[in-house]
Design an enzyme around this catalytic site. Structure first.
Site, short mmCIF file in Angstrom:
data_model
loop_
_atom_site.label_atom_id
_atom_site.label_comp_id
_atom_site.label_asym_id
_atom_site.label_seq_id
_atom_site.Cartn_x
_atom_site.Cartn_y
_atom_site.Cartn_z
N LYS A 1 0.82 -1.21 0.00
CA LYS A 1 0.00 0.00 0.00
C LYS A 1 0.86 1.27 0.00
O LYS A 1 0.47 2.30 -0.51
CB LYS A 1 -0.92 0.04 1.22
CG LYS A 1 -1.87 -1.13 1.38
CD LYS A 1 -3.10 -0.99 0.53
CE LYS A 1 -4.17 -2.01 0.86
NZ LYS A 1 -3.74 -3.41 0.72
C1 LIG Z 1 -4.25 -4.54 0.20
C2 LIG Z 1 -3.44 -5.79 0.15
C3 LIG Z 1 -3.67 -6.79 -0.81
C4 LIG Z 1 -4.79 -6.70 -1.84
O1 LIG Z 1 -4.56 -5.71 -2.81
P1 LIG Z 1 -5.76 -5.20 -3.75
O2 LIG Z 1 -5.18 -4.06 -4.49
O3 LIG Z 1 -6.84 -4.78 -2.80
O4 LIG Z 1 -6.15 -6.32 -4.61
C5 LIG Z 1 -2.85 -7.90 -0.82
N1 LIG Z 1 -1.86 -8.05 0.10
C6 LIG Z 1 -1.62 -7.11 1.04
C7 LIG Z 1 -0.53 -7.36 2.03
C8 LIG Z 1 -2.39 -5.95 1.10
O5 LIG Z 1 -2.13 -5.04 2.04
#
Ligand SMILES: *Cc1c(COP(=O)(O)O)cnc(C)c1O
Length: 468
Positions: free
Chosen positions: A112
């Protein structure tokens, strides 16, 4: 470059307007009116750029001149300077034709950060130039609150309030949020559950006077600028493996479909991609959709990969738009019906477009632990329970043996130490930047699960109010 809504009834906006708007007024998601495209020799010319240089080059066409190029380059450089690895998003080889792109070297150890570190700076830049400010309010079950806080800390035009359920997030997760010393960061522990926290946030956004007075905003996963920032590392990985002269496959542990959709966007911009593999945990709505052609909601069950515990994938609507021939009215009707019935199908032609490029694969918790163990034995790589779902899915569903497959690693193993230790017997150590996390001073307020109390608390602490 202008932006249209997937549901076709919202005003067409410029980049800075889309950045601040989030969701479109017709309930849809904003996407570029047309995709900027890079020709093969333009992609070849990107070889050897630094991550920040590549990021600026790829994102610039999306700005439509609404942010000065020099300003933007500075924001991008600054956003990625805080990453712990000199390659920003290093690419590791796991076996002859399988690669791992580590997206977790940012301040909170999860992917993120790649989008949010830039998003916070973009918000601040645009708001400051307009003489405006915003109060970001959000709820977290633990995983994503810290990325939003790190994105907004010390930004002059932003206050951020994050609600978490008291006593129900892990110590590491809480401390990642509550030990940030910045004056504009406010943590609130609610005497209640995560659902209570989410209900409070929803109610605040619904309280029109409060919303206007505080200038409430959100940095949620449907924001176009988050997708935009994620496109960059798909180019980065493919360039390292021979793009544009050789196609690449990608495997992505998927929740809200933001990450893998960014890969699709890279493909639309001219990057040759052979295949996308969507990895799901037991909350497998997307994988079931790929198998049956029907998208059907079920309840959420907790899993070892909580950031992928989703009921519906909000960003899927952006792909649906293409699968519906870019007809906003068809998307509008499809999504309204989906909301009513919990069931969605798309026209045959649309399903064909999706199936040509996407596959899905699911792992339950036991399979997740087995896969962590198997990867550790094969290459000594410790994978967190999200990243390993990408790897296992990519291995299971690779269509073209000679095409390199890149799996996106979305969290550092030390972010989910219990699952990693259960699977391998090895306790993953926190990286240096967080080694003293348990010695840092915590700062948060404990509040009852009462809307009035929370609103009063925020009102007292916001630094600049409407009309001030
Ligand atoms: C948010 C997140 C995901 C999922 O990503 P999306 O963009 O919502 O598909 C997968 N792994 C981790 C560790 C995340 O924080």
């Amino acid at each position: 470059m202008r932006y249209i809504s997937t549901r076709g009834e919202a005003p067409i906006l410029e980049f800075d307007e889309v950045l601040l708007a989030g969701l479109a007024t017709d309930g849809g998601l904003y996407i570029p009116e047309t995709w900027p495209r890079f020709a093969a020799d333009e992609i070849r010319a990107m070889r050897g750029l630094s991550y920040a240089e590549l990021a600026a080059r790829i994102m610039l066409p999306f700005l439509g001149g609404r942010i000065e190029e020099d300003d933007f380059t500075g924001l991008v450089r600054d956003a990625y300077a805080g990453f712990d690895h000199a390659a920003t998003v290093p690419l590791k080889q796991l076996d002859d034709n399988f690669w791992l792109m580590e997206l977790f070297h940012g301040p909170t150890l999860a992917f993120k950060d790649v989008a949010l570190q830039l998003l916070g700076r973009l918000f601040d830049h645009v708001l400051t130039r307009r003489g405006e400010r915003v109060t970001i309010v959000g709820a977290t079950s633990g995983d994503t609150g810290s990325a939003a806080i790190e994105a907004c800390r010390d930004r002059e035009a932003i206050d951020i309030f994050i609600l978490h359920p008291h006593g129900r997030v892990s110590d590491v997760q809480r401390r990642q949020m509550t030990t940030v010393p910045s004056a504009n960061v406010h943590n609130i522990a609610i005497e209640g559950s995560f659902d209570d926290c989410q209900d409070l946030v929803k109610a605040m956004f619904g309280a029109i006077d409060f919303r206007r007075e505080m200038r409430l905003g959100a940095v949620n996963s449907i924001n176009w600028a988050r997708i935009m920032a994620q496109i960059v590392y798909y180019f980065r990985a493919a360039l390292a493996l021979g793009a544009p002269d050789r196609p690449v496959g990608f495997a992505v542990p998927t929740g809200n479909f933001g990450n893998v959709y960014a890969g699709y966007a890279a493909h639309k911009m001219g990057l040759p991609v052979a295949q996308f593999v969507i990895g799901s945990n037991r909350n497998d709505i997307l994988t079931r959709f790929m198998e049956t052609g029907v998208m059907e909601t079920r309840g959420i069950e907790p899993s070892l990969s909580p950031s992928m515990d989703i009921q519906v994938s909000s960003n899927f609507e952006r792909l649906l738009f293409d699968a519906c021939d870019r007809e906003g009215a068809v998307v509008m009707k499809t999504m309204i019906d989906f909301r009513k019935t919990g069931r969605l199908t798309i026209p045959q032609g649309g399903m064909k477009i999706i199936k040509a490029l996407f596959d899905g694969h699911r792992l339950d918790d036991a399979q997740t632990l087995e896969a962590i163990n198997a990867e550790y034995r094969a290459s000594s790589e410790l994978l967190d329970p999200h990243s390993v779902i990408g790897v296992a899915a990519g291995r299971a569903r690779a269509r073209y043996p000679a095409t390199p497959m890149v799996s996106m690693a979305t969290a550092h193993p030390a972010k989910f130490p219990d699952a990693v230790e259960r699977a391998t017997g090895v306790h993953p150590a926190l990286p240096d930047r967080l080694a003293d996390l348990f010695d840092r001073e915590e700062r948060y307020h404990l509040l009852p699960n009462e809307l009035e109390a929370v609103m009063a608390h925020i009102r007292d602490r916001v630094t600049v109010k409407e009309g001030a």
